[in-house]
Each structure stands twice: as structure tokens, then as C-alpha cells.
Design a protein around this motif. Structure first.
Motif, PDB file in Angstrom:
ATOM      1  N   ALA A   1       0.853  -1.188   0.000  1.00 54.47           N
ATOM      2  CA  ALA A   1       0.000   0.000   0.000  1.00 54.47           C
ATOM      3  C   ALA A   1       0.890   1.239   0.000  1.00 54.47           C
ATOM      4  N   ASP A   2       0.433   2.277  -0.711  1.00 54.33           N
ATOM      5  CA  ASP A   2       1.238   3.499  -0.767  1.00 54.33           C
ATOM      6  C   ASP A   2       0.467   4.727  -0.290  1.00 54.33           C
ATOM      7  N   ASP A   3      -0.608   4.508   0.493  1.00 52.75           N
ATOM      8  CA  ASP A   3      -1.350   5.640   1.059  1.00 52.75           C
ATOM      9  C   ASP A   3      -0.672   6.098   2.347  1.00 52.75           C
ATOM     10  N   LEU A   4       0.533   6.630   2.171  1.00 54.36           N
ATOM     11  CA  LEU A   4       1.395   7.034   3.281  1.00 54.36           C
ATOM     12  C   LEU A   4       1.891   8.453   3.044  1.00 54.36           C
ATOM     13  N   PRO A   5       2.315   9.157   4.083  1.00 48.52           N
ATOM     14  CA  PRO A   5       2.747  10.547   3.917  1.00 48.52           C
ATOM     15  C   PRO A   5       3.864  10.737   2.894  1.00 48.52           C
ATOM     16  N   ALA A   6       4.707   9.731   2.695  1.00 43.57           N
ATOM     17  CA  ALA A   6       5.836   9.872   1.781  1.00 43.57           C
ATOM     18  C   ALA A   6       5.427   9.835   0.309  1.00 43.57           C
ATOM     19  N   VAL A   7       4.190   9.439   0.033  1.00 45.07           N
ATOM     20  CA  VAL A   7       3.713   9.334  -1.354  1.00 45.07           C
ATOM     21  C   VAL A   7       2.595  10.347  -1.557  1.00 45.07           C
ATOM     22  N   SER A   8       2.733  11.168  -2.585  1.00 48.80           N
ATOM     23  CA  SER A   8       1.709  12.185  -2.845  1.00 48.80           C
ATOM     24  C   SER A   8       0.401  11.510  -3.261  1.00 48.80           C
ATOM     25  N   GLU A   9      -0.699  12.185  -3.023  1.00 49.85           N
ATOM     26  CA  GLU A   9      -2.001  11.620  -3.385  1.00 49.85           C
ATOM     27  C   GLU A   9      -2.100  11.340  -4.873  1.00 49.85           C
ATOM     28  N   ASP A  10      -1.439  12.144  -5.697  1.00 49.01           N
ATOM     29  CA  ASP A  10      -1.480  11.936  -7.138  1.00 49.01           C
ATOM     30  C   ASP A  10      -0.796  10.641  -7.556  1.00 49.01           C
ATOM     31  N   GLU A  11       0.157  10.165  -6.752  1.00 50.94           N
ATOM     32  CA  GLU A  11       0.937   8.976  -7.105  1.00 50.94           C
ATOM     33  C   GLU A  11       0.391   7.696  -6.485  1.00 50.94           C
ATOM     34  N   ARG A  12      -0.609   7.800  -5.636  1.00 51.57           N
ATOM     35  CA  ARG A  12      -1.077   6.612  -4.906  1.00 51.57           C
ATOM     36  C   ARG A  12      -1.899   5.691  -5.805  1.00 51.57           C
ATOM     37  N   GLN A  13      -1.522   4.406  -5.799  1.00 59.38           N
ATOM     38  CA  GLN A  13      -2.198   3.398  -6.616  1.00 59.38           C
ATOM     39  C   GLN A  13      -2.603   2.178  -5.794  1.00 59.38           C
ATOM     40  N   ALA A  14      -2.433   2.254  -4.484  1.00 59.43           N
ATOM     41  CA  ALA A  14      -2.787   1.134  -3.620  1.00 59.43           C
ATOM     42  C   ALA A  14      -3.166   1.680  -2.247  1.00 59.43           C
ATOM     43  N   SER A  15      -4.405   2.116  -2.114  1.00 56.39           N
ATOM     44  CA  SER A  15      -4.892   2.691  -0.861  1.00 56.39           C
ATOM     45  C   SER A  15      -5.845   1.723  -0.182  1.00 56.39           C
ATOM     46  N   LEU A  16      -5.757   1.636   1.127  1.00 59.20           N
ATOM     47  CA  LEU A  16      -6.649   0.750   1.864  1.00 59.20           C
ATOM     48  C   LEU A  16      -8.087   1.229   1.759  1.00 59.20           C
ATOM     49  N   GLY A  17      -8.990   0.260   1.542  1.00 61.33           N
ATOM     50  CA  GLY A  17     -10.406   0.549   1.487  1.00 61.33           C
ATOM     51  C   GLY A  17     -10.918   0.968   0.132  1.00 61.33           C
ATOM     52  N   ARG A  18     -10.052   1.008  -0.875  1.00 61.38           N
ATOM     53  CA  ARG A  18     -10.475   1.466  -2.206  1.00 61.38           C
ATOM     54  C   ARG A  18     -10.581   0.329  -3.219  1.00 61.38           C
ATOM     55  N   GLY A  19     -10.466  -0.908  -2.758  1.00 54.83           N
ATOM     56  CA  GLY A  19     -10.746  -2.032  -3.632  1.00 54.83           C
ATOM     57  C   GLY A  19      -9.533  -2.792  -4.107  1.00 54.83           C
ATOM     58  N   VAL A  20      -9.799  -3.799  -4.935  1.00 56.69           N
ATOM     59  CA  VAL A  20      -8.774  -4.669  -5.501  1.00 56.69           C
ATOM     60  C   VAL A  20      -7.827  -3.859  -6.380  1.00 56.69           C
ATOM     61  N   GLN A  21      -6.538  -4.169  -6.297  1.00 50.97           N
ATOM     62  CA  GLN A  21      -5.572  -3.547  -7.198  1.00 50.97           C
ATOM     63  C   GLN A  21      -5.398  -4.437  -8.424  1.00 50.97           C
ATOM     64  N   ILE A  22      -5.610  -3.864  -9.603  1.00 47.89           N
ATOM     65  CA  ILE A  22      -5.362  -4.557 -10.869  1.00 47.89           C
ATOM     66  C   ILE A  22      -4.054  -4.002 -11.416  1.00 47.89           C
ATOM     67  N   ARG A  23      -3.010  -4.820 -11.409  1.00 43.71           N
ATOM     68  CA  ARG A  23      -1.675  -4.352 -11.775  1.00 43.71           C
ATOM     69  C   ARG A  23      -1.460  -4.516 -13.282  1.00 43.71           C
ATOM     70  N   LEU A  24      -1.034  -3.453 -13.931  1.00 45.15           N
ATOM     71  CA  LEU A  24      -0.765  -3.491 -15.371  1.00 45.15           C
ATOM     72  C   LEU A  24       0.672  -3.891 -15.668  1.00 45.15           C
ATOM     73  N   MET A  25       1.588  -3.453 -14.817  1.00 48.63           N
ATOM     74  CA  MET A  25       2.984  -3.849 -15.026  1.00 48.63           C
ATOM     75  C   MET A  25       3.812  -3.521 -13.792  1.00 48.63           C
ATOM     76  N   ASP A  26       4.955  -4.198 -13.705  1.00 46.18           N
ATOM     77  CA  ASP A  26       6.010  -3.904 -12.752  1.00 46.18           C
ATOM     78  C   ASP A  26       7.310  -4.355 -13.415  1.00 46.18           C
ATOM     79  N   PRO A  27       8.460  -4.188 -12.786  1.00 45.88           N
ATOM     80  CA  PRO A  27       9.706  -4.568 -13.461  1.00 45.88           C
ATOM     81  C   PRO A  27       9.816  -6.046 -13.822  1.00 45.88           C
ATOM     82  N   SER A  28       9.000  -6.898 -13.223  1.00 42.52           N
ATOM     83  CA  SER A  28       9.109  -8.337 -13.485  1.00 42.52           C
ATOM     84  C   SER A  28       8.200  -8.824 -14.600  1.00 42.52           C
ATOM     85  N   ALA A  29       7.158  -8.069 -14.949  1.00 41.73           N
ATOM     86  CA  ALA A  29       6.204  -8.539 -15.958  1.00 41.73           C
ATOM     87  C   ALA A  29       5.334  -7.392 -16.446  1.00 41.73           C
ATOM     88  N   ILE A  30       5.106  -7.370 -17.755  1.00 38.47           N
ATOM     89  CA  ILE A  30       4.062  -6.531 -18.352  1.00 38.47           C
ATOM     90  C   ILE A  30       2.870  -7.446 -18.562  1.00 38.47           C
TER      91      ILE A  30
END
Length: 364
Positions: free
Chosen positions: A242-271
Motif C-alpha cells: 500500500a502506498d497511502d502514506l505521507p511519503a507518497v503524494s495523493e497523485d501517485e497513490r495506486q494502492a490505498s486501503l479501502g479502495r478495492g482490488v488492485q489490478i496491476r498493469l505492469m512492474d519490473p518483473s512482468a508486463i
């Protein structure tokens, strides 16, 4: 979802997250997988576990998978004083470790409680206060008088696995759940519960539920597991940072608690297969399942090995955001778990071979 489904989710999450299962020592989690899914569970020579639930004869084979292991440690040596030196298994930040409790599992199966030693502030030199202590300089105190007592009375041996001591708890808001190991016991709970739910409805595809070993040390189990399954499609279920933390701006958050399932499009290991992920997004929107879309700059999952198997496997990663993963205490939100479960079950209920072929049909 019904209260019965929520109750079952909490039962599985508590049972799995508290289990002792550092990478390479997943026996306890393997046992839970078999307890929950029955005598048809089998394993391969790497230690991965499998359960096949047949669909129609011409349906696709779907690999529904999560990894059983968690980050942990092993006993590396024992000093004459009885203090234990240890090595990390998986990714740890040493800043989170001092003064934390741990559980050492002996070869007899006993669990010994210890604490990672820390100097009191009264004894720290000024330069010590300002530097990070390396894991190599830490030790575990199990309350032993000397080395002989550790080895003979406690029967702790070199190589014994160690995990955090962190009981499962519901927080003041009971939808917030606290424990170690949500990466990836949350995925294991989802795999088991999805199979239970699919058992009571018709579905075209054959679902091969899989628990892999040693993901935290290089996606090792997934490499042999996907070979044994040879799937037409794969869903990797994860406890994601989860990245809903003070160190991550709200614009950059893609994994916040309570906002549902995360559907990942890519990371360094797989597109991920874009047609597959778009199908999951479309389904979530149609069913009004809360979801978050993620493009991650770091990290990786078992998708790394799975999507490259054979001629290629359309793969998607679905995650339940967890704050503070790879520490002694992580937090997830129950509604994120339930939205992930609903999306998985609804997707698999209606998945047939034609739809799988659509994911892999590229115009040349």
C-alpha cells in the motif's frame, strides 16, 4: 457479500497469516492448504501444492495462484553467550527489526520465542544513535544462559526458520486487520476461498489452485509450478504494498486501503496481458466492484516466471493493498479482500476457451 463469506474470510486470514512459513520452510502453510481443500491436494518435488477443480471438458485451464512463503530469517550461528546470529530470508529493512519478537521453529516442531536485541538509549554513543544497525550486527535473545543451553535444552539448530511474532487482530475499526505475513497469506486465503465458492456453481474452465514456494527469494517455486500446470491463463493473487502514506503524494497513490482490488498493469518483473487486465477492469466496472489500477516502478511477483512459460501465458496480478509489508505488522482492509474475491470468482465463472483465445489473438 454475505456475512458467511466475511466470516470465512476472517477465519482463513487469521489461520494463514499466523502460520510459520518463511521461504523454504512452508510446511505449515502446505498443511493448511490440504486441510482446507482435502485429499485431492498434491505437490511437486519443489514443494508447491496443487488442487484441480474440473470445469467442462473443453474449458481452459486457469492457474489461480499465490505464494505460501513469507519473509523471515534462519539461525546462522550461536555465540558462547547463547545469543543467536541470524540471516534474512527475503527483503528486510533493518530499521524495522530491533526490539521485535520472533518465533524460531525447531526441527522437533517446537516454537521458541525470542527478541531481536537492542541497546537501551542510555548506553548508546552519539554516533550509534545516528546510524542504521546492519542485520549482520543484530542478535536474537531467547533467554538462554549459554550456547550449550540453546543447542541442547532449547534444541535450536543452525538453519532453523524464524518468523515475526505477530498475532492476528481486528483493529478499532474492525475492517482493518493487523498481522504479519499478509504478503502473501492474503493471496493464499483468496485462492482457497475462491475454490470453495466455485465448487457450488458451474464454470467452464478447469481451475488449478496453486500455492508456490520461495517467491520471496527469487520466484523459484513458480518456475516449476507453471511447468506442472501448463495453464492457458493465470491469475496471480498478492498482498501488494500500500502506498497511502505521507511519503507518497495523493497523485501517485495506486494502492490505498479501502479502495478495492488492485489490478496491476505492469512492474519490473512482468508486463501483464493488456486484453486480460482490461477485461478485469470492464468486469469490475460492470459489477460495481471497487478497484485500483497500478503501474509499479519496483517489486515483482510470481508473474515473472508464469507469463514466460512455454509459448506464453496470459497473466494478470490482482492485489490486496497492505501497509508495511515485509515488517512484523501489516494492515489490510477487509473490503479490499472481499472485492478481490468477488472479482476472481465472477471472472472465473464466465471464462471459456473463446475468451482466453481472445486474450492471445494478436493481429500480424
Amino acid at each position: 457479500m454475505s456475512r458467511e463469506i466475511e466470516k470465512e474470510a476472517l477465519r482463513l486470514l487469521a489461520k494463514l497469516s499466523e502460520a510459520h512459513g518463511a521461504a523454504g520452510n512452508e510446511d505449515s502453510v502446505r498443511g493448511i492448504f490440504q486441510e482446507e481443500l482435502g485429499d485431492r491436494v498434491y505437490s511437486d518435488r519443489t514443494g508447491n501444492v496443487f488442487f484441480r477443480q474440473a470445469g467442462s471438458a473443453d474449458g481452459p485451464c486457469v492457474m489461480l495462484t499465490a505464494h505460501m512463503d513469507e519473509v523471515g530469517f534462519v539461525v546462522q550461528s550461536v555465540a558462547k553467550s547463547g545469543l543467536i546470529k541470524f540471516m534474512p530470508v527475503g527483503g528486510w529493512w533493518s530499521h524495522t527489526l530491533l526490539a521485535q519478537r520472533v518465533r524460531i521453529r525447531t526441527r522437533k516442531g517446537d516454537e521458541i520465542i525470542g527478541v531481536i536485541g537492542a541497546k537501551p538509549p542510555h548506553l548508546l554513543e552519539k554516533n550509534e544513535r545516528e546510524r542504521l544497525v546492519n542485520i549482520e550486527d543484530m542478535f536474537i535473545d531467547v533467554g538462554a544462559a549459554n550456547k550449550e543451553e540453546v543447542l541442547q535444552r532449547f534444541q535450536i539448530s543452525l538453519g532453523d526458520p524464524i518468523v515475526p511474532y505477530s498475532p492476528f487482530a481486528r483493529m478499532f475499526d474492525p475492517d482493518y486487520l493487523l498481522c504479519k505475513g499478509f504478503d502473501d497469506r492474503v493471496g493464499m486465503a483468496l485462492v482457497i476461498q475462491a475454490v470453495h465458492m466455485l465448487g457450488s456453481c458451474r464454470h467452464a474452465g478447469t481451475v488449478c489452485a496453486v500455492g508456490t514456494v520461495q517467491e520471496e527469494v527469487g520466484v523459484r517455486g513458480a518456475q516449476t509450478a507453471v511447468f506442472g500446470v501448463n495453464p492457458d491463463l493465470a491469475l496471480v493473487l498478492e498482498g501488494t504494498p500500500a502506498d497511502d502514506l505521507p511519503a507518497v503524494s495523493e497523485d501517485e497513490r495506486q494502492a490505498s486501503l479501502g479502495r478495492g482490488v488492485q489490478i496491476r498493469l505492469m512492474d519490473p518483473s512482468a508486463i501483464m496481458n493488456r486484453k486480460l487486465t482490461q477485461s478485469l477492469i470492464d468486469l469490475a466496472e460492470r459489477l460495481q466492484i471497487p478497484y485500483q489500477v497500478a503501474v509499479r516502478r519496483s517489486g515483482g511477483t510470481d508473474a515473472r516466471a508464469i507469463h514466460l512459460h512455454g509459448a506464453g501465458v496470459p497473466t494478470a496480478v490482482l492485489g490486496v493493498p497492505a501497509r508495511y509489508i515485509h515488517t512484523h505488522n501489516s494492515i489490510i482492509h477487509l473490503k479490499d479482500y472481499l472485492s478481490t474475491l468477488q472479482l476472481v470468482v465472477e471472472f472465473l465463472k464466465h471464462l471459456d476457451r473463446k475468451r482466453v483465445n481472445d486474450f492471445t489473438g494478436f493481429i500480424l
